[in-house]
Design a protein around this motif. Structure first.
Motif, PDB file in Angstrom:
ATOM      1  N   ARG A  38       0.844  -1.194   0.000  1.00 40.15           N
ATOM      2  CA  ARG A  38       0.000   0.000   0.000  1.00 40.15           C
ATOM      3  C   ARG A  38       0.881   1.247   0.000  1.00 40.15           C
ATOM      4  O   ARG A  38       2.023   1.211   0.441  1.00 40.15           O
ATOM      5  CB  ARG A  38      -0.937   0.031   1.203  1.00 40.15           C
ATOM      6  CG  ARG A  38      -0.263   0.197   2.553  1.00 40.15           C
ATOM      7  CD  ARG A  38      -1.303   0.046   3.669  1.00 40.15           C
ATOM      8  NE  ARG A  38      -0.682   0.185   4.990  1.00 40.15           N
ATOM      9  CZ  ARG A  38      -1.351  -0.012   6.137  1.00 40.15           C
ATOM     10  NH1 ARG A  38      -2.628  -0.354   6.111  1.00 40.15           N
ATOM     11  NH2 ARG A  38      -0.732   0.156   7.294  1.00 40.15           N
ATOM     12  N   GLN A  39       0.306   2.317  -0.513  1.00 36.12           N
ATOM     13  CA  GLN A  39       1.003   3.595  -0.540  1.00 36.12           C
ATOM     14  C   GLN A  39       0.042   4.701  -0.172  1.00 36.12           C
ATOM     15  O   GLN A  39      -0.938   4.939  -0.888  1.00 36.12           O
ATOM     16  CB  GLN A  39       1.623   3.865  -1.908  1.00 36.12           C
ATOM     17  CG  GLN A  39       2.511   5.090  -1.933  1.00 36.12           C
ATOM     18  CD  GLN A  39       3.383   5.153  -3.165  1.00 36.12           C
ATOM     19  OE1 GLN A  39       3.114   4.522  -4.186  1.00 36.12           O
ATOM     20  NE2 GLN A  39       4.463   5.908  -3.087  1.00 36.12           N
ATOM     21  N   ALA A  40       0.329   5.340   0.951  1.00 39.36           N
ATOM     22  CA  ALA A  40      -0.467   6.477   1.400  1.00 39.36           C
ATOM     23  C   ALA A  40       0.120   7.763   0.819  1.00 39.36           C
ATOM     24  O   ALA A  40       1.304   7.801   0.460  1.00 39.36           O
ATOM     25  CB  ALA A  40      -0.468   6.535   2.921  1.00 39.36           C
ATOM     26  N   PRO A  41      -0.693   8.803   0.730  1.00 44.55           N
ATOM     27  CA  PRO A  41      -0.197  10.077   0.172  1.00 44.55           C
ATOM     28  C   PRO A  41       1.033  10.570   0.916  1.00 44.55           C
ATOM     29  O   PRO A  41       1.057  10.621   2.148  1.00 44.55           O
ATOM     30  CB  PRO A  41      -1.386  11.016   0.367  1.00 44.55           C
ATOM     31  CG  PRO A  41      -2.577  10.132   0.401  1.00 44.55           C
ATOM     32  CD  PRO A  41      -2.118   8.868   1.077  1.00 44.55           C
ATOM     33  N   GLY A  42       2.074  10.894   0.167  1.00 46.93           N
ATOM     34  CA  GLY A  42       3.294  11.425   0.750  1.00 46.93           C
ATOM     35  C   GLY A  42       4.178  10.407   1.434  1.00 46.93           C
ATOM     36  O   GLY A  42       5.177  10.775   2.060  1.00 46.93           O
ATOM     37  N   LYS A  43       3.827   9.131   1.321  1.00 49.39           N
ATOM     38  CA  LYS A  43       4.612   8.093   1.995  1.00 49.39           C
ATOM     39  C   LYS A  43       5.129   7.085   0.983  1.00 49.39           C
ATOM     40  O   LYS A  43       4.626   6.976  -0.143  1.00 49.39           O
ATOM     41  CB  LYS A  43       3.768   7.384   3.065  1.00 49.39           C
ATOM     42  CG  LYS A  43       3.363   8.280   4.207  1.00 49.39           C
ATOM     43  CD  LYS A  43       2.724   7.473   5.315  1.00 49.39           C
ATOM     44  CE  LYS A  43       2.410   8.337   6.523  1.00 49.39           C
ATOM     45  NZ  LYS A  43       1.812   7.549   7.635  1.00 49.39           N
ATOM     46  N   GLN A  44       6.139   6.322   1.412  1.00 52.96           N
ATOM     47  CA  GLN A  44       6.677   5.277   0.551  1.00 52.96           C
ATOM     48  C   GLN A  44       5.731   4.081   0.516  1.00 52.96           C
ATOM     49  O   GLN A  44       4.964   3.834   1.453  1.00 52.96           O
ATOM     50  CB  GLN A  44       8.046   4.827   1.072  1.00 52.96           C
ATOM     51  CG  GLN A  44       9.148   5.846   0.850  1.00 52.96           C
ATOM     52  CD  GLN A  44      10.521   5.268   1.140  1.00 52.96           C
ATOM     53  OE1 GLN A  44      10.656   4.389   1.982  1.00 52.96           O
ATOM     54  NE2 GLN A  44      11.528   5.768   0.447  1.00 52.96           N
ATOM     55  N   ARG A  45       5.803   3.349  -0.576  1.00 57.77           N
ATOM     56  CA  ARG A  45       5.026   2.115  -0.687  1.00 57.77           C
ATOM     57  C   ARG A  45       5.550   1.118   0.340  1.00 57.77           C
ATOM     58  O   ARG A  45       6.759   0.961   0.501  1.00 57.77           O
ATOM     59  CB  ARG A  45       5.139   1.545  -2.103  1.00 57.77           C
ATOM     60  CG  ARG A  45       4.108   0.522  -2.454  1.00 57.77           C
ATOM     61  CD  ARG A  45       4.142   0.201  -3.944  1.00 57.77           C
ATOM     62  NE  ARG A  45       3.701   1.332  -4.763  1.00 57.77           N
ATOM     63  CZ  ARG A  45       3.450   1.244  -6.065  1.00 57.77           C
ATOM     64  NH1 ARG A  45       3.572   0.075  -6.688  1.00 57.77           N
ATOM     65  NH2 ARG A  45       3.079   2.310  -6.738  1.00 57.77           N
ATOM     66  N   GLU A  46       4.636   0.445   1.041  1.00 59.36           N
ATOM     67  CA  GLU A  46       5.052  -0.498   2.073  1.00 59.36           C
ATOM     68  C   GLU A  46       4.381  -1.858   1.877  1.00 59.36           C
ATOM     69  O   GLU A  46       3.236  -1.949   1.407  1.00 59.36           O
ATOM     70  CB  GLU A  46       4.709   0.049   3.472  1.00 59.36           C
ATOM     71  CG  GLU A  46       3.237   0.223   3.747  1.00 59.36           C
ATOM     72  CD  GLU A  46       2.938   0.561   5.208  1.00 59.36           C
ATOM     73  OE1 GLU A  46       3.828   0.429   6.062  1.00 59.36           O
ATOM     74  OE2 GLU A  46       1.782   0.947   5.473  1.00 59.36           O
ATOM     75  N   LEU A  47       5.116  -2.904   2.264  1.00 55.72           N
ATOM     76  CA  LEU A  47       4.598  -4.262   2.190  1.00 55.72           C
ATOM     77  C   LEU A  47       3.606  -4.489   3.320  1.00 55.72           C
ATOM     78  O   LEU A  47       3.921  -4.249   4.484  1.00 55.72           O
ATOM     79  CB  LEU A  47       5.747  -5.265   2.281  1.00 55.72           C
ATOM     80  CG  LEU A  47       5.381  -6.737   2.242  1.00 55.72           C
ATOM     81  CD1 LEU A  47       4.708  -7.111   0.938  1.00 55.72           C
ATOM     82  CD2 LEU A  47       6.633  -7.584   2.474  1.00 55.72           C
ATOM     83  N   VAL A  48       2.434  -4.964   2.962  1.00 54.12           N
ATOM     84  CA  VAL A  48       1.374  -5.215   3.937  1.00 54.12           C
ATOM     85  C   VAL A  48       1.309  -6.689   4.308  1.00 54.12           C
ATOM     86  O   VAL A  48       1.234  -7.042   5.486  1.00 54.12           O
ATOM     87  CB  VAL A  48       0.010  -4.747   3.378  1.00 54.12           C
ATOM     88  CG1 VAL A  48      -1.127  -5.131   4.323  1.00 54.12           C
ATOM     89  CG2 VAL A  48       0.022  -3.257   3.113  1.00 54.12           C
ATOM     90  N   ALA A  49       1.302  -7.557   3.304  1.00 53.57           N
ATOM     91  CA  ALA A  49       1.135  -8.983   3.567  1.00 53.57           C
ATOM     92  C   ALA A  49       1.667  -9.786   2.392  1.00 53.57           C
ATOM     93  O   ALA A  49       1.660  -9.321   1.251  1.00 53.57           O
ATOM     94  CB  ALA A  49      -0.336  -9.318   3.803  1.00 53.57           C
ATOM     95  N   THR A  50       2.108 -11.009   2.720  1.00 55.41           N
ATOM     96  CA  THR A  50       2.606 -11.937   1.706  1.00 55.41           C
ATOM     97  C   THR A  50       1.983 -13.302   1.941  1.00 55.41           C
ATOM     98  O   THR A  50       1.847 -13.731   3.098  1.00 55.41           O
ATOM     99  CB  THR A  50       4.130 -12.065   1.800  1.00 55.41           C
ATOM    100  OG1 THR A  50       4.728 -10.807   1.508  1.00 55.41           O
ATOM    101  CG2 THR A  50       4.664 -13.106   0.819  1.00 55.41           C
TER     102      THR A  50
END
Length: 115
Positions: A38-50
């Motif tokens: 996921r990527q929130a406004p102004g933030k880096q894309r982050e891994l949520v689940a695998t």
């Protein structure tokens, strides 16, 4: 060619639930781990689940106990069940697969958690 198409996003109140889906084609789905980012406004894309090919799962600490990732190898689809949603879960959610030297991404689906 590899294709990933996310769906299921939307606007939900805090405490609510959404179920995201990622329909895939163009590769041997059952053989590969699948990720939700996921990527929130102004933030880096982050891994949520695998979810691994053997259906082992891993989660970011921020979503443990609230989100569940699953895969349906018969339908070449990966899901993300999101419960107890918080405003900080607001983001564009993407599914991803890594094949060979390449990462393949879907177009993303917007999730907004707001009252």
């Amino acid at each position: 060619q590899v294709q990933l198409v996310e769906s299921g996003g939307g606007l939900v109140q805090p405490g609510g639930s959404l179920r995201l889906s990622c329909a895939t084609s163009g590769f041997s789905f059952r053989l590969y781990p699948m990720d939700w980012y996921r990527q929130a406004p102004g933030k880096q894309r982050e891994l949520v689940a695998t979810v691994a090919s053997a259906s082992n799962t891993n989660y970011a600490d921020s979503v443990k106990g609230r989100f569940t990732i699953s895969r349906d190898n018969a339908k070449n689809t990966v899901h993300l069940q999101m419960n107890s949603l918080k405003p900080e879960d607001t983001a564009v959610y993407y599914c991803k697969v890594h094949i060979g030297w390449n990462d393949y991404w879907g177009q993303g689906t917007q999730v907004t958690v707001s009252s």
